[in-house]
Enzyme design. Structure first.
Site, PDB file in Angstrom:
ATOM      1  N   GLY A 225      36.712  42.813  38.152  1.00  0.00           N
ATOM      2  CA  GLY A 225      35.751  43.163  39.024  1.00  0.00           C
ATOM      3  C   GLY A 225      35.076  44.101  38.675  1.00  0.00           C
ATOM      4  O   GLY A 225      34.840  45.696  38.458  1.00  0.00           O
ATOM      5  N   SER A 226      33.714  44.330  39.201  1.00  0.00           N
ATOM      6  CA  SER A 226      32.550  45.116  38.565  1.00  0.00           C
ATOM      7  C   SER A 226      31.454  45.395  38.534  1.00  0.00           C
ATOM      8  O   SER A 226      31.043  44.186  39.356  1.00  0.00           O
ATOM      9  CB  SER A 226      32.546  45.797  36.720  1.00  0.00           C
ATOM     10  OG  SER A 226      32.687  44.285  36.373  1.00  0.00           O
TER      11      SER A 226
END
Length: 283
Positions: A225-226
């Site tokens: 997640g980013s």
């Protein structure tokens, strides 16, 4: 007088014996074994893994094996967890479009923000507002990052920080991140920033200042997640919209030949930047 033996009709001729006809030759397969051909198709359909994910996959598999040995249960859950982890680190092949001036998306995901901002200090770009395009990566997206254009890495700088939700605007300044500046073959400067998120606790960057790079090639990875920000050169207009899905190394974020005029609309023209190198073939 000796009896004459009647001649036997040739196979396949009228009156001949069908069972004596030569078998029909099988269709040509190019000499390739059907099983090997099927295995080749399966191998081509499964994307390779990024090297940075192999230790994590091995750790998950080892943990699942330990649970199975200790409890005698959890085989299905362990296999599922290992497969899901492997899928997260996939690195599918991408084919950049044949557009010399195209700035390609550095990551798979969704365009979460398009705004006019002053680039962060670590990029060391001119302190004037430029277009920033933020691509948010969910845990289901491919998490490798790709080079947006042919060129040379001018700088790379890592900054520690917080782990706020990556879809927030202030994540660009507050979160842990890694910034690079790419000098294109036409002398433009493009900034790309990998930003950690709530679950992302590890940023990997495999390029260094001075490296020659090609559009679409993998250069980094963010785990779980980013977000990735792209800072366009001054005056260059975006070609994507909020909410649009991007494919890293293939989706065109902007074209260096398309500029914003004084009214905020776009037009085709030149930027007045000096050409520093001729276009050349790249892999």
């Amino acid at each position: 007088m000796a009896a004459t033996t009647p001649a036997t009709p040739p196979p396949g001729a009228p009156g001949g014996h069908p069972e004596l006809s030569p078998p029909t030759a099988p269709p040509a397969t190019g000499g390739e074994n059907p099983l090997l051909h099927a295995a080749k198709l399966v191998r081509e359909a499964v994307p390779p893994l990024h090297p940075g994910g192999r230790p994590v996959i091995a750790a998950v598999a080892a943990a699942a094996g330990a649970v199975r040995l200790l409890t005698g249960r959890g085989t299905g859950a362990g296999l599922l967890a290992t497969a899901a982890t492997a899928a997260f680190f996939r690195e599918p092949r991408r084919v950049p479009p044949p557009r010399p001036g195209a700035v390609l998306a550095p990551a798979d995901g969704t365009v979460a923000l398009i705004s006019e901002v002053v680039p962060p200090a670590e990029l060391d770009l001119p302190r004037e507002p430029v277009t920033r395009i933020s691509v948010f990566l969910s845990v289901l997206d491919v998490h490798v990052q790709r080079i947006p254009m042919h060129g040379r890495i001018r700088s790379v700088e890592y900054r520690p920080g917080a782990f706020l939700s990556a879809d927030l605007d202030k994540a660009s300044e507050d979160n842990e991140r890694n910034a690079l500046v790419l000098e294109t073959q036409t002398g433009h400067l493009v900034g790309v920033v990998q930003i950690a998120g709530l679950l992302a606790r590890r940023i990997r960057c495999d390029v260094r200042p001075g490296d020659e790079v090609a559009a679409g090639e993998t250069y980094g990875l963010i785990r779980f997640g980013s977000r990735v920000d792209t800072y366009l050169p001054p005056g260059v207009a975006p070609e994507v919209s909020l909410g649009q899905r991007t494919i890293g190394g293939e989706t065109v974020l902007a074209d260096l030949a398309v500029e914003k005029d004084g009214a905020g609309t776009t037009g085709t023209g030149t930027t007045g930047t000096t050409i520093v190198g001729a276009e050349k073939d790249r892999p």
